[in-house]
Motif scaffolding. Structure first.
Motif, PDB file in Angstrom:
ATOM      1  N   SER A  90      70.109  26.617  42.437  1.00 39.16           N
ATOM      2  CA  SER A  90      69.956  26.456  43.658  1.00 39.16           C
ATOM      3  C   SER A  90      68.653  26.704  44.556  1.00 39.16           C
ATOM      4  CB  SER A  90      70.999  27.256  44.640  1.00 39.16           C
ATOM      5  OG  SER A  90      70.803  27.027  45.979  1.00 39.16           O
ATOM      6  N   ARG A  91      67.941  26.043  44.807  1.00 39.88           N
ATOM      7  CA  ARG A  91      66.589  26.421  45.564  1.00 39.88           C
ATOM      8  C   ARG A  91      66.705  27.470  46.659  1.00 39.88           C
ATOM      9  NH1 ARG A  91      61.417  27.524  44.987  1.00 39.88           N
ATOM     10  NH2 ARG A  91      60.065  26.605  46.444  1.00 39.88           N
ATOM     11  N   VAL A  92      67.636  26.980  47.402  1.00 38.93           N
ATOM     12  CA  VAL A  92      67.857  28.120  48.484  1.00 38.93           C
ATOM     13  C   VAL A  92      68.078  29.546  47.873  1.00 38.93           C
ATOM     14  CG1 VAL A  92      69.495  28.687  50.604  1.00 38.93           C
ATOM     15  CG2 VAL A  92      68.862  26.423  50.020  1.00 38.93           C
ATOM     16  N   LEU A  93      68.848  29.660  46.939  1.00 41.27           N
ATOM     17  CA  LEU A  93      69.265  30.900  46.416  1.00 41.27           C
ATOM     18  C   LEU A  93      68.140  31.641  45.572  1.00 41.27           C
ATOM     19  CD1 LEU A  93      72.984  30.949  44.983  1.00 41.27           C
ATOM     20  CD2 LEU A  93      72.071  31.877  47.176  1.00 41.27           C
ATOM     21  N   GLU A  94      67.388  30.793  45.152  1.00 38.23           N
ATOM     22  CA  GLU A  94      66.233  30.967  44.446  1.00 38.23           C
ATOM     23  C   GLU A  94      65.350  31.738  45.385  1.00 38.23           C
ATOM     24  OE1 GLU A  94      62.336  29.059  41.894  1.00 38.23           O
ATOM     25  OE2 GLU A  94      63.989  27.839  42.507  1.00 38.23           O
ATOM     26  N   LEU A  95      65.047  31.108  46.457  1.00 36.60           N
ATOM     27  CA  LEU A  95      64.108  31.703  47.513  1.00 36.60           C
ATOM     28  C   LEU A  95      64.799  33.112  48.192  1.00 36.60           C
ATOM     29  CD1 LEU A  95      62.757  28.339  49.141  1.00 36.60           C
ATOM     30  CD2 LEU A  95      61.446  30.201  47.656  1.00 36.60           C
ATOM     31  N   ALA A  96      66.239  33.031  48.146  1.00 35.25           N
ATOM     32  CA  ALA A  96      66.677  34.242  49.101  1.00 35.25           C
ATOM     33  C   ALA A  96      66.805  35.419  48.258  1.00 35.25           C
ATOM     34  CB  ALA A  96      68.326  33.234  49.403  1.00 35.25           C
ATOM     35  N   ARG A  97      67.185  35.264  47.019  1.00 34.21           N
ATOM     36  CA  ARG A  97      67.080  36.400  46.242  1.00 34.21           C
ATOM     37  C   ARG A  97      66.233  37.481  46.443  1.00 34.21           C
ATOM     38  NH1 ARG A  97      68.672  32.314  42.103  1.00 34.21           N
ATOM     39  NH2 ARG A  97      71.189  32.558  42.176  1.00 34.21           N
ATOM     40  N   PRO A  98      64.781  37.408  46.360  1.00 33.93           N
ATOM     41  CA  PRO A  98      64.009  38.205  46.560  1.00 33.93           C
ATOM     42  C   PRO A  98      63.845  38.896  48.112  1.00 33.93           C
ATOM     43  CG  PRO A  98      62.785  36.025  46.420  1.00 33.93           C
ATOM     44  CD  PRO A  98      64.130  35.879  45.993  1.00 33.93           C
ATOM     45  N   ALA A  99      64.180  37.836  49.146  1.00 33.63           N
ATOM     46  CA  ALA A  99      64.479  38.284  50.432  1.00 33.63           C
ATOM     47  C   ALA A  99      65.471  39.392  50.810  1.00 33.63           C
ATOM     48  CB  ALA A  99      64.816  37.039  51.323  1.00 33.63           C
ATOM     49  N   LEU A 100      66.778  38.860  49.839  1.00 32.13           N
ATOM     50  CA  LEU A 100      67.739  39.900  50.100  1.00 32.13           C
ATOM     51  C   LEU A 100      67.455  41.073  49.384  1.00 32.13           C
ATOM     52  CD1 LEU A 100      70.803  37.388  48.808  1.00 32.13           C
ATOM     53  CD2 LEU A 100      69.955  38.088  51.056  1.00 32.13           C
ATOM     54  N   ALA A 101      66.882  41.228  48.513  1.00 30.06           N
ATOM     55  CA  ALA A 101      66.559  42.579  47.611  1.00 30.06           C
ATOM     56  C   ALA A 101      65.760  43.215  48.643  1.00 30.06           C
ATOM     57  CB  ALA A 101      65.840  42.195  46.114  1.00 30.06           C
ATOM     58  N   ASP A 102      64.702  42.611  49.382  1.00 32.65           N
ATOM     59  CA  ASP A 102      63.889  43.224  50.309  1.00 32.65           C
ATOM     60  C   ASP A 102      64.599  44.072  51.418  1.00 32.65           C
ATOM     61  OD1 ASP A 102      60.918  43.831  50.947  1.00 32.65           O
ATOM     62  OD2 ASP A 102      61.306  42.441  52.430  1.00 32.65           O
ATOM     63  N   LEU A 103      65.496  43.003  52.017  1.00 34.74           N
ATOM     64  CA  LEU A 103      66.351  43.649  53.090  1.00 34.74           C
ATOM     65  C   LEU A 103      67.060  44.787  52.606  1.00 34.74           C
ATOM     66  CD1 LEU A 103      67.629  40.375  54.637  1.00 34.74           C
ATOM     67  CD2 LEU A 103      66.192  42.221  55.624  1.00 34.74           C
ATOM     68  N   ARG A 105      66.472  46.824  50.229  1.00 31.80           N
ATOM     69  CA  ARG A 105      65.584  48.028  49.937  1.00 31.80           C
ATOM     70  C   ARG A 105      65.023  48.562  51.336  1.00 31.80           C
ATOM     71  NH1 ARG A 105      62.663  45.705  46.892  1.00 31.80           N
ATOM     72  NH2 ARG A 105      61.209  44.851  48.166  1.00 31.80           N
ATOM     73  N   HIS A 106      64.803  47.925  52.431  1.00 32.08           N
ATOM     74  CA  HIS A 106      64.550  48.479  53.646  1.00 32.08           C
ATOM     75  C   HIS A 106      65.503  48.704  54.743  1.00 32.08           C
ATOM     76  CE1 HIS A 106      60.688  46.290  52.427  1.00 32.08           C
ATOM     77  NE2 HIS A 106      59.993  47.435  53.014  1.00 32.08           N
ATOM     78  N   THR A 107      66.575  48.307  54.622  1.00 30.22           N
ATOM     79  CA  THR A 107      67.702  48.680  55.307  1.00 30.22           C
ATOM     80  C   THR A 107      68.631  49.481  54.926  1.00 30.22           C
ATOM     81  OG1 THR A 107      69.052  46.840  54.898  1.00 30.22           O
ATOM     82  CG2 THR A 107      67.397  46.222  56.338  1.00 30.22           C
ATOM     83  N   GLY A 108      68.923  49.526  53.547  1.00 29.62           N
ATOM     84  CA  GLY A 108      69.929  50.207  52.968  1.00 29.62           C
ATOM     85  C   GLY A 108      71.401  49.548  53.038  1.00 29.62           C
ATOM     86  N   HIS A 109      71.517  48.396  53.621  1.00 27.98           N
ATOM     87  CA  HIS A 109      72.640  47.854  53.827  1.00 27.98           C
ATOM     88  C   HIS A 109      72.968  46.499  52.835  1.00 27.98           C
ATOM     89  CE1 HIS A 109      73.898  50.170  57.243  1.00 27.98           C
ATOM     90  NE2 HIS A 109      72.633  49.845  57.727  1.00 27.98           N
ATOM     91  N   VAL A 110      74.006  46.035  52.539  1.00 26.01           N
ATOM     92  CA  VAL A 110      74.372  44.994  51.692  1.00 26.01           C
ATOM     93  C   VAL A 110      73.686  43.772  52.433  1.00 26.01           C
ATOM     94  CG1 VAL A 110      76.162  43.369  51.166  1.00 26.01           C
ATOM     95  CG2 VAL A 110      76.592  45.714  51.176  1.00 26.01           C
ATOM     96  N   ALA A 111      73.167  43.042  51.729  1.00 25.92           N
ATOM     97  CA  ALA A 111      72.532  41.867  52.050  1.00 25.92           C
ATOM     98  C   ALA A 111      73.007  40.687  51.460  1.00 25.92           C
ATOM     99  CB  ALA A 111      70.703  41.974  51.836  1.00 25.92           C
ATOM    100  N   PHE A 112      73.184  39.564  52.071  1.00 25.13           N
ATOM    101  CA  PHE A 112      73.973  38.483  51.419  1.00 25.13           C
ATOM    102  C   PHE A 112      73.378  36.977  52.065  1.00 25.13           C
ATOM    103  CE2 PHE A 112      75.974  40.158  55.048  1.00 25.13           C
ATOM    104  CZ  PHE A 112      76.470  38.889  55.419  1.00 25.13           C
ATOM    105  N   CYS A 113      73.707  36.088  51.224  1.00 25.97           N
ATOM    106  CA  CYS A 113      73.410  34.688  51.423  1.00 25.97           C
ATOM    107  C   CYS A 113      74.516  33.771  51.646  1.00 25.97           C
ATOM    108  CB  CYS A 113      72.146  34.221  50.380  1.00 25.97           C
ATOM    109  SG  CYS A 113      71.848  32.414  50.862  1.00 25.97           S
ATOM    110  N   ALA A 114      74.724  33.028  52.791  1.00 32.38           N
ATOM    111  CA  ALA A 114      75.905  32.266  52.839  1.00 32.38           C
ATOM    112  C   ALA A 114      75.811  30.806  53.133  1.00 32.38           C
ATOM    113  CB  ALA A 114      76.715  32.798  53.918  1.00 32.38           C
ATOM    114  N   ALA A 115      76.456  29.716  52.881  1.00 37.00           N
ATOM    115  CA  ALA A 115      76.401  28.493  53.207  1.00 37.00           C
ATOM    116  C   ALA A 115      77.749  27.921  53.963  1.00 37.00           C
ATOM    117  CB  ALA A 115      76.242  27.509  51.962  1.00 37.00           C
ATOM    118  N   ARG A 116      77.518  26.741  54.716  1.00 34.85           N
ATOM    119  CA  ARG A 116      78.578  26.447  55.512  1.00 34.85           C
ATOM    120  C   ARG A 116      79.443  25.440  54.712  1.00 34.85           C
ATOM    121  NH1 ARG A 116      77.924  21.904  60.023  1.00 34.85           N
ATOM    122  NH2 ARG A 116      79.879  21.455  60.242  1.00 34.85           N
TER     123      ARG A 116
END
Length: 278
Positions: A90-103, A105-116
């Motif tokens: 999934s191209r969306v998840l490929e791009l989202a994974r580093p963004a989730l890891a960054d979130l 790391r910086h927030t200390g909260h669960v970061a996740f990606c969803a689709a409709r």
């Protein structure tokens, strides 16, 4: 007198084709709480137990289901492999994974990606820190669009006509005492989310859990998903929302930019809102 297996009559069941029934059984099979008993799957799908058993037996023969002790079933290795392969590409998840890891790391909260998926938001992936408190958000978790941050974020970014069409199909049932089931309130929340670029779920889907999410769009402006963070309310409080909201918005826009989307203007108000104040 023979007792009916469930409330759906055989005549009603026959209206559906075998592929439709198999898809319903498969969807019930992958719901959280696996393994699932035969009767539970029959109840969830509305199909008779013999029909469910026949489909599960076929799925097990091909590796899509796996029988466990006590007559229960869980997803099989072949199904898990196909799901992993699809998500990996999934191209969306490929791009989202580093963004989730960054979130994370910086927030200390669960970061996740969803689709409709029709009227639901489905969690596809999460990046979760090691911490004491666990929440319900996890891959495969589903929640109505109106009752979760990622769902509200996706709704807020839809074109007005499409959004209204989706809202007309939703059955606004309460999941908690705080779920926005009033259509007027829901539209207000969506307008606010559209203006600031992120939505807030304030215990709408799960008590004591708050989330912040922003929509992800592609080069054509289509809403392809949302990313967000979630945490218990006493750690993700209102002050934290004001800090982390823009961070989530920026992360979602980074993913969108990777898909070719143009950066939106901050504070953009929906057309109908402008007309009200003109």
């Amino acid at each position: 007198m023979v007792k009916a297996v469930n409330t759906r009559s055989v005549d009603q069941e026959l209206v559906k084709g075998p592929v439709d029934k198999a898809m319903e059984v498969l969807e019930a099979l992958v719901q959280p709480g696996s393994p699932h008993r035969l009767g539970e799957i029959a109840s969830r799908t509305g199909l008779t137990k013999p029909t469910v058993h026949r489909h599960l037996r076929t799925m097990a023969e091909h590796g899509f289901a796996e029988a466990t002790e006590g007559g229960s079933y869980r997803p099989g290795p072949r199904l898990l492999g196909l799901a992993a392969a699809a998500l990996h590409d999934s191209r969306v998840l490929e791009l989202a994974r580093p963004a989730l890891a960054d979130l994370r790391r910086h927030t200390g909260h669960v970061a996740f990606c969803a689709a409709r998926d029709a009227g639901d938001a489905v969690c596809l992936e999460q990046s979760e820190p090691a911490r004491e408190y666990r929440i319900g958000t996890r891959p495969g978790h589903r929640a109505p669009l109106y009752a979760c941050g990622v769902g509200l974020a996706m709704l807020s970014a839809l074109p007005a006509d499409e959004r209204d069409g989706v809202l007309d199909t939703l059955d606004l049932e309460a999941r908690t005492p705080y779920t926005p089931t009033d259509p007027t309130l829901l539209r207000t929340l969506l307008a606010e989310a559209a203006e600031r670029g992120y939505a807030v779920d304030d215990e709408y889907d799960e008590l004591d859990v708050r989330s912040v999410a922003a929509p992800v769009t592609d080069a054509a402006g289509r809403v392809v998903g949302a990313i967000g963070i979630a945490g218990v309310t006493f750690t993700l409080d209102q002050d934290s929302v004001e800090v982390f909201g823009p961070m989530v918005r920026a992360a979602a826009r980074t993913v969108s930019a990777g898909l070719g989307a143009r950066a939106p203007m901050l504070g953009l108000v929906q057309p109908e809102t402008r007309e009200e104040h003109s």
